[in-house]
Scaffold this active site. Structure first.
Site, PDB file in Angstrom:
ATOM      1  N   LYS A 186       0.973  -1.153   0.045  1.00 22.59           N
ATOM      2  CA  LYS A 186      -0.152  -0.041  -0.024  1.00 22.59           C
ATOM      3  C   LYS A 186       0.857   1.113   0.130  1.00 22.59           C
ATOM      4  O   LYS A 186       1.138   1.844   0.942  1.00 22.59           O
ATOM      5  CB  LYS A 186      -0.909  -0.027   1.115  1.00 22.59           C
ATOM      6  CG  LYS A 186      -2.252  -1.023   1.017  1.00 22.59           C
ATOM      7  CD  LYS A 186      -3.208  -0.755   2.395  1.00 22.59           C
ATOM      8  CE  LYS A 186      -3.678   0.326   2.155  1.00 22.59           C
ATOM      9  NZ  LYS A 186      -5.000   0.701   1.394  1.00 22.59           N
TER      10      LYS A 186
HETATM   11  N1  PMP Z   1      -7.155  -2.636  -3.249  1.00 20.87           N
HETATM   12  C1  PMP Z   1      -6.913  -1.652  -3.048  1.00 20.87           C
HETATM   13  C2  PMP Z   1      -6.022  -0.815  -3.749  1.00 20.87           C
HETATM   14  C3  PMP Z   1      -7.098  -1.041  -1.738  1.00 20.87           C
HETATM   15  O1  PMP Z   1      -6.302   0.325  -1.117  1.00 20.87           O
HETATM   16  C4  PMP Z   1      -7.892  -1.604  -0.732  1.00 20.87           C
HETATM   17  C5  PMP Z   1      -7.828  -1.009   0.609  1.00 20.87           C
HETATM   18  N2  PMP Z   1      -6.999  -1.490   1.450  1.00 20.87           N
HETATM   19  C6  PMP Z   1      -8.270  -2.906  -0.943  1.00 20.87           C
HETATM   20  C7  PMP Z   1      -8.083  -3.435  -2.338  1.00 20.87           C
HETATM   21  C8  PMP Z   1      -9.019  -3.779   0.085  1.00 20.87           C
HETATM   22  O2  PMP Z   1      -8.222  -4.253   1.065  1.00 20.87           O
HETATM   23  P1  PMP Z   1      -8.755  -4.282   2.359  1.00 20.87           P
HETATM   24  O3  PMP Z   1      -9.696  -5.287   2.566  1.00 20.87           O
HETATM   25  O4  PMP Z   1      -7.531  -4.972   3.192  1.00 20.87           O
HETATM   26  O5  PMP Z   1      -8.902  -3.039   2.817  1.00 20.87           O
END
Ligand code: PMP
Length: 304
Positions: A158
């Site tokens: 991220k």
């Molecule tokens: N894809 C992206 C690009 C994201 O930023 C997120 C948010 N973290 C997600 C998918 C979903 O991930 P999570 O369920 O861990 O929040």
């Protein structure tokens, strides 16, 4: 505007919300080399509970590893900081945002000696795509922007700068009158939303793109596990935008977006335009789990 809380944790200390500032030459502000997390804490009968805290902290450390940034704190210290922050701010439910960034120092692109700084903020944040979106579904536009290729930047992290791609896609979708964007990868296959993973339902089975072009969402992983236990078939496979158009159901998953049904994509109604039975079943179970309403999956909650 977001709802302020009292304190923000910065490099081991709690500072007042208004004083949580950085120098204008903070390296990450210029080049985006930083990593963050998004975590939710839910109100339960036993007090605030953080959803899958360890997995989020682990992913933050993985993001730093990918970016070659040396974390100056341990997993245990960051975990404690998050829990203490919720206590200090007396929050009953909130969104938690840890951020690891390169501080002030060298201004060239090579900034190995710059200090690695860490901050954690938390504030109350309701349904990211609106209460109506969670209940009735959202309208989505396939973006004109392609998702980041793994050799351009890396999707397992991220990374702050990667979200330029997401903000461009989101702004375009909203400007066109939609709620959210669906981004295709550089091969034209469906990847993910701007901050969500996507699932579609066809003939009673779930499909979601494989991890090669998407962030390994913790909500995605949870839904796959829940579906498995509910004997719903899940296929991690590539599909195209027209397969989304003709799916029976579709939904986004994410920490901010939780489980949000998709009722329309590019002017095509998905299913009958209402959240479908599999979406509703998983969504209901998801909210029950995060709000501590079941002893199943209790290891997913960390009580503050
Ligand atoms: N894809 C992206 C690009 C994201 O930023 C997120 C948010 N973290 C997600 C998918 C979903 O991930 P999570 O369920 O861990 O929040």
């Amino acid at each position: 505007m977001l709802e302020k809380s009292k304190k923000i944790w910065m490099d081991g200390k709690f500072v007042d919300w208004a004083d949580a500032n950085v120098h204008i030459l903070t390296h990450t502000l210029h080049y985006g080399t930083g990593a963050f997390e998004g975590i939710r804490c839910y109100r339960t009968k036993k007090g605030p509970a953080i959803f899958r805290l360890q997995e989020h902290v682990d992913r933050l450390f993985d993001s730093c590893r990918i970016l070659n940034m040396e974390m100056p704190f341990t997993h245990a210290q960051i975990t404690k900081a998050i829990k203490d922050l919720i206590k200090v701010n007396k929050l009953k439910e909130c969104y938690i945002r840890p951020l690891v960034y390169l501080g002030y120092g060298a201004m060239g692109l090579y900034a190995k000696g710059n200090p690695v700084k860490v901050a954690v903020a938390a504030w109350p944040w309701g349904a990211y795509l609106g209460d109506d979106g969670v209940k009735n579904g959202i309208r989505v536009k396939v973006s004109s922007f392609a998702r980041l290729h793994v050799n351009v930047t890396m999707v397992k992290s991220k990374t702050c700068g990667d979200y330029v791609n997401s903000t461009l896609a989101k702004s375009e979708a909203v400007a066109c009158g939609y709620d959210e964007a669906l981004i295709l990868d550089t091969n034209g296959l469906v990847s993910e939303g701007t901050g969500q993973n996507i699932f579609i339902v066809k003939d009673g089975a779930l499909m979601t793109p494989p991890l090669s072009s998407v962030l390994e969402g913790i909500t995605r992983k949870s839904i796959i596990e829940m579906a498995g236990k509910a004997k719903i078939k899940v296929c991690e496979t590539n599909f195209t935008r027209d397969e989304v158009y003709i799916s029976d159901e579709a939904f986004f998953t994410g920490t901010a977006a939780e489980v949000t049904p998709i009722r329309e994509v590019d002017g095509r109604t998905i299913g009958n335009g209402k959240p479908g039975p599999i979406t509703k079943k998983l969504q209901t179970q998801f909210f029950n789990i995060v709000k501590g309403g079941t002893s199943a999956y209790k290891s997913w909650l960390t009580y503050v």
